[in-house]
Design a protein around this motif. Sequence first.
Motif, PDB file in Angstrom:
ATOM      1  N   GLY A 110       8.727   5.499   2.572  1.00  0.00           N
ATOM      2  CA  GLY A 110       8.574   5.620   1.124  1.00  0.00           C
ATOM      3  C   GLY A 110       9.592   6.554   0.502  1.00  0.00           C
ATOM      4  N   GLY A 111       9.330   6.904  -0.760  1.00  0.00           N
ATOM      5  CA  GLY A 111      10.264   7.722  -1.514  1.00  0.00           C
ATOM      6  C   GLY A 111       9.606   8.981  -2.046  1.00  0.00           C
ATOM      7  N   GLU A 112      10.343   9.641  -2.940  1.00  0.00           N
ATOM      8  CA  GLU A 112       9.910  10.928  -3.479  1.00  0.00           C
ATOM      9  C   GLU A 112       8.707  10.813  -4.401  1.00  0.00           C
ATOM     10  N   THR A 113       8.636   9.715  -5.150  1.00  0.00           N
ATOM     11  CA  THR A 113       7.524   9.520  -6.089  1.00  0.00           C
ATOM     12  C   THR A 113       6.825   8.206  -5.764  1.00  0.00           C
ATOM     13  N   ARG A 114       5.625   8.045  -6.334  1.00  0.00           N
ATOM     14  CA  ARG A 114       4.907   6.787  -6.112  1.00  0.00           C
ATOM     15  C   ARG A 114       5.726   5.610  -6.611  1.00  0.00           C
ATOM     16  N   GLN A 115       6.356   5.790  -7.762  1.00  0.00           N
ATOM     17  CA  GLN A 115       7.167   4.697  -8.320  1.00  0.00           C
ATOM     18  C   GLN A 115       8.252   4.271  -7.320  1.00  0.00           C
ATOM     19  N   ASP A 116       8.939   5.257  -6.701  1.00  0.00           N
ATOM     20  CA  ASP A 116       9.964   4.946  -5.696  1.00  0.00           C
ATOM     21  C   ASP A 116       9.338   4.222  -4.503  1.00  0.00           C
ATOM     22  N   SER A 117       8.174   4.698  -4.068  1.00  0.00           N
ATOM     23  CA  SER A 117       7.536   4.109  -2.888  1.00  0.00           C
ATOM     24  C   SER A 117       7.152   2.655  -3.143  1.00  0.00           C
ATOM     25  N   VAL A 118       6.599   2.369  -4.315  1.00  0.00           N
ATOM     26  CA  VAL A 118       6.220   0.976  -4.610  1.00  0.00           C
ATOM     27  C   VAL A 118       7.470   0.102  -4.640  1.00  0.00           C
TER      28      VAL A 118
ATOM     29  N   HIS B  32      -1.935  -1.361  -3.911  1.00  0.00           N
ATOM     30  CA  HIS B  32      -3.185  -0.633  -3.681  1.00  0.00           C
ATOM     31  C   HIS B  32      -2.926   0.747  -3.078  1.00  0.00           C
ATOM     32  N   ASP B  33      -3.449   1.793  -3.714  1.00  0.00           N
ATOM     33  CA  ASP B  33      -3.297   3.152  -3.207  1.00  0.00           C
ATOM     34  C   ASP B  33      -4.012   3.319  -1.864  1.00  0.00           C
ATOM     35  N   ALA B  34      -3.291   3.875  -0.881  1.00  0.00           N
ATOM     36  CA  ALA B  34      -3.965   4.253   0.377  1.00  0.00           C
ATOM     37  C   ALA B  34      -5.089   5.237   0.082  1.00  0.00           C
ATOM     38  N   ALA B  35      -4.952   5.949  -1.033  1.00  0.00           N
ATOM     39  CA  ALA B  35      -5.934   6.971  -1.386  1.00  0.00           C
ATOM     40  C   ALA B  35      -7.227   6.381  -1.976  1.00  0.00           C
ATOM     41  N   ARG B  36      -7.310   5.039  -2.006  1.00  0.00           N
ATOM     42  CA  ARG B  36      -8.570   4.385  -2.432  1.00  0.00           C
ATOM     43  C   ARG B  36      -9.063   3.543  -1.263  1.00  0.00           C
TER      44      ARG B  36
ATOM     45  N   PHE C 245     -12.972   4.574  -5.971  1.00  0.00           N
ATOM     46  CA  PHE C 245     -12.464   5.852  -6.505  1.00  0.00           C
ATOM     47  C   PHE C 245     -11.319   6.370  -5.648  1.00  0.00           C
ATOM     48  N   LYS C 246     -10.494   7.207  -6.235  1.00  0.00           N
ATOM     49  CA  LYS C 246      -9.335   7.754  -5.527  1.00  0.00           C
ATOM     50  C   LYS C 246      -9.693   9.083  -4.877  1.00  0.00           C
ATOM     51  N   VAL C 247      -9.411   9.203  -3.602  1.00  0.00           N
ATOM     52  CA  VAL C 247      -9.605  10.476  -2.909  1.00  0.00           C
ATOM     53  C   VAL C 247      -8.458  11.384  -3.337  1.00  0.00           C
TER      54      VAL C 247
ATOM     55  N   ILE D 183       0.852  -1.204   0.000  1.00  0.00           N
ATOM     56  CA  ILE D 183       0.000   0.000   0.000  1.00  0.00           C
ATOM     57  C   ILE D 183       0.881   1.245   0.000  1.00  0.00           C
ATOM     58  N   PRO D 184       1.067   1.880  -1.165  1.00  0.00           N
ATOM     59  CA  PRO D 184       1.801   3.141  -1.172  1.00  0.00           C
ATOM     60  C   PRO D 184       0.967   4.225  -0.483  1.00  0.00           C
ATOM     61  N   ALA D 185       1.540   4.792   0.567  1.00  0.00           N
ATOM     62  CA  ALA D 185       0.819   5.788   1.379  1.00  0.00           C
ATOM     63  C   ALA D 185       1.729   6.955   1.712  1.00  0.00           C
ATOM     64  N   ALA D 186       2.765   7.154   0.895  1.00  0.00           N
ATOM     65  CA  ALA D 186       3.797   8.130   1.234  1.00  0.00           C
ATOM     66  C   ALA D 186       3.572   9.495   0.596  1.00  0.00           C
ATOM     67  N   GLY D 187       2.467   9.668  -0.121  1.00  0.00           N
ATOM     68  CA  GLY D 187       2.227  10.945  -0.799  1.00  0.00           C
ATOM     69  C   GLY D 187       1.778  12.026   0.175  1.00  0.00           C
ATOM     70  N   ARG D 188       1.889  13.263  -0.277  1.00  0.00           N
ATOM     71  CA  ARG D 188       1.525  14.374   0.616  1.00  0.00           C
ATOM     72  C   ARG D 188       0.081  14.803   0.466  1.00  0.00           C
ATOM     73  N   GLY D 189      -0.511  14.484  -0.669  1.00  0.00           N
ATOM     74  CA  GLY D 189      -1.899  14.882  -0.867  1.00  0.00           C
ATOM     75  C   GLY D 189      -2.048  16.350  -1.173  1.00  0.00           C
ATOM     76  N   LEU D 190      -1.174  16.868  -2.044  1.00  0.00           N
ATOM     77  CA  LEU D 190      -1.188  18.306  -2.334  1.00  0.00           C
ATOM     78  C   LEU D 190      -2.526  18.765  -2.910  1.00  0.00           C
ATOM     79  N   ARG D 191      -3.141  17.911  -3.733  1.00  0.00           N
ATOM     80  CA  ARG D 191      -4.393  18.333  -4.379  1.00  0.00           C
ATOM     81  C   ARG D 191      -5.564  18.365  -3.398  1.00  0.00           C
ATOM     82  N   LEU D 192      -5.370  17.729  -2.243  1.00  0.00           N
ATOM     83  CA  LEU D 192      -6.422  17.751  -1.218  1.00  0.00           C
ATOM     84  C   LEU D 192      -6.355  19.038  -0.404  1.00  0.00           C
TER      85      LEU D 192
HETATM   86  N1  CTP Z   1       2.314   7.869  -3.065  1.00  0.00           N
HETATM   87  C1  CTP Z   1       3.435   7.322  -2.429  1.00  0.00           C
HETATM   88  N2  CTP Z   1       4.643   7.961  -2.505  1.00  0.00           N
HETATM   89  C2  CTP Z   1       4.760   9.110  -3.176  1.00  0.00           C
HETATM   90  C3  CTP Z   1       3.642   9.671  -3.842  1.00  0.00           C
HETATM   91  C4  CTP Z   1       2.422   9.011  -3.774  1.00  0.00           C
HETATM   92  O1  CTP Z   1       3.329   6.276  -1.778  1.00  0.00           O
HETATM   93  N3  CTP Z   1       5.947   9.716  -3.191  1.00  0.00           N
HETATM   94  C5  CTP Z   1       1.012   7.200  -2.911  1.00  0.00           C
HETATM   95  C6  CTP Z   1      -0.032   8.095  -2.249  1.00  0.00           C
HETATM   96  O2  CTP Z   1       0.143   8.084  -0.823  1.00  0.00           O
HETATM   97  C7  CTP Z   1      -1.320   7.499  -2.718  1.00  0.00           C
HETATM   98  C8  CTP Z   1      -0.968   6.862  -4.072  1.00  0.00           C
HETATM   99  O3  CTP Z   1       0.455   6.870  -4.158  1.00  0.00           O
HETATM  100  O4  CTP Z   1      -1.826   6.510  -1.845  1.00  0.00           O
HETATM  101  C9  CTP Z   1      -1.605   7.594  -5.237  1.00  0.00           C
HETATM  102  O5  CTP Z   1      -1.038   8.889  -5.331  1.00  0.00           O
HETATM  103  P1  CTP Z   1      -1.877  10.255  -5.309  1.00  0.00           P
HETATM  104  O6  CTP Z   1      -3.317  10.020  -5.291  1.00  0.00           O
HETATM  105  O7  CTP Z   1      -1.269  11.129  -6.340  1.00  0.00           O
HETATM  106  O8  CTP Z   1      -1.547  10.793  -3.820  1.00  0.00           O
HETATM  107  P2  CTP Z   1      -0.606  11.996  -3.405  1.00  0.00           P
HETATM  108  O9  CTP Z   1       0.648  11.977  -4.215  1.00  0.00           O
HETATM  109  O10 CTP Z   1      -0.502  11.922  -1.925  1.00  0.00           O
HETATM  110  O11 CTP Z   1      -1.511  13.265  -3.791  1.00  0.00           O
HETATM  111  P3  CTP Z   1      -1.079  14.567  -4.635  1.00  0.00           P
HETATM  112  O12 CTP Z   1      -0.589  14.041  -5.963  1.00  0.00           O
HETATM  113  O13 CTP Z   1      -2.327  15.372  -4.702  1.00  0.00           O
HETATM  114  O14 CTP Z   1       0.020  15.246  -3.825  1.00  0.00           O
END
Ligand code: CTP
Length: 273
Positions: free
Chosen positions: A113-121, A138-142, A249-251, A42-51
């Motif tokens: 996790g890492g800087e990008t989703r790809q790195d985190s996975v 699975h995205d934590a955001a779903r 759906f993705k939050v 479960i990649p959950a390392a994003g910041r959620g900027l769009r939220l």
């Molecule tokens: N994710 C992650 N590591 C990152 C960026 C994203 O693990 N460096 C994860 C998010 O936590 C999320 C999933 O990838 O569960 C899908 O990404 P997205 O919906 O884009 O989430 P965020 O990157 O957190 O949101 P935003 O792009 O609005 O900042």
Amino acid sequence: MSIQSAGESRPGSAGPSQQQTQAPRTEPAEALRSGHRTAAVIPAAGRGLRLGPGAPKALRALSGTPMLVHAVRAMARARAVSLVVVVAPPDGADEVRHLLDEHTLPEVVVVPGGETRQDSVRLGLAALPDDVDAVLVHDAARPLVPVETVDAVAAAVRDGAPAVVPALPVPDTVKEVEPCTDGGPEPVTGTPERSRLRAVQTPQGFTLKVLAAAHAQVAREGDGATDDAGMVERMGVEVVVVPGHEEAFKVTRPLDLVLAEAVLARRRVTDGF
Ligand code: CTP
Ligand code: MG
């Protein structure tokens, strides 16, 4: 229930105790015989900027419970899943461990996790023990994906598909444009036939061999891949689609929080959940 860091204890050695602590978990008979397991990352390392401003997205509450906890429960409920790896914000792994510890969850491994989703996975895959041969990303955001969708993806991988994505038909007509960053009108370059388009969700399921190869071979470009299946496609491996679900759906934006709360309220009424 205990939360581990991949550094504290080898996930592989945690296997048997995970099965003991996970109450009514019915592993498919074939998987038990062969010692093969399906894990969820479960990649959950994003910041959620769009939220908008606030805590990292995965830690924000839905109906009083962090989104990540909903997502972990959704994966842990699936019969095929015997291990969950959560990829936490790089500076928030301890916080995530404590958070998951406060909730009644099966055993979960937490890695930073890492800087990008790809790195985190990729970092999540690196924490998987050797006996895992199939993985659901699975995205934590779903957080509200129904267990039936998770089961359907896992079953398709177990039935022999190397890469499986849940997806839904697209309601809007989609245009391809020449992106314009200064806010000016964007020239349209094409209109794909809507009936052939699908909006892709998660969990996406893979044989570990295929997904690990994709993450090893596909170099990160720009902000990195937002879709694991896309990386697998680039290696020439066939990806198949199974039906997704509207509740998967993705939050992403604030309005999605309103929808998620409404779905949970409806579930409380209809399922007592
Ligand atoms: N994710 C992650 N590591 C990152 C960026 C994203 O693990 N460096 C994860 C998010 O936590 C999320 C999933 O990838 O569960 C899908 O990404 P997205 O919906 O884009 O989430 P965020 O990157 O957190 O949101 P935003 O792009 O609005 O900042
Ligand atoms: Mg993002």
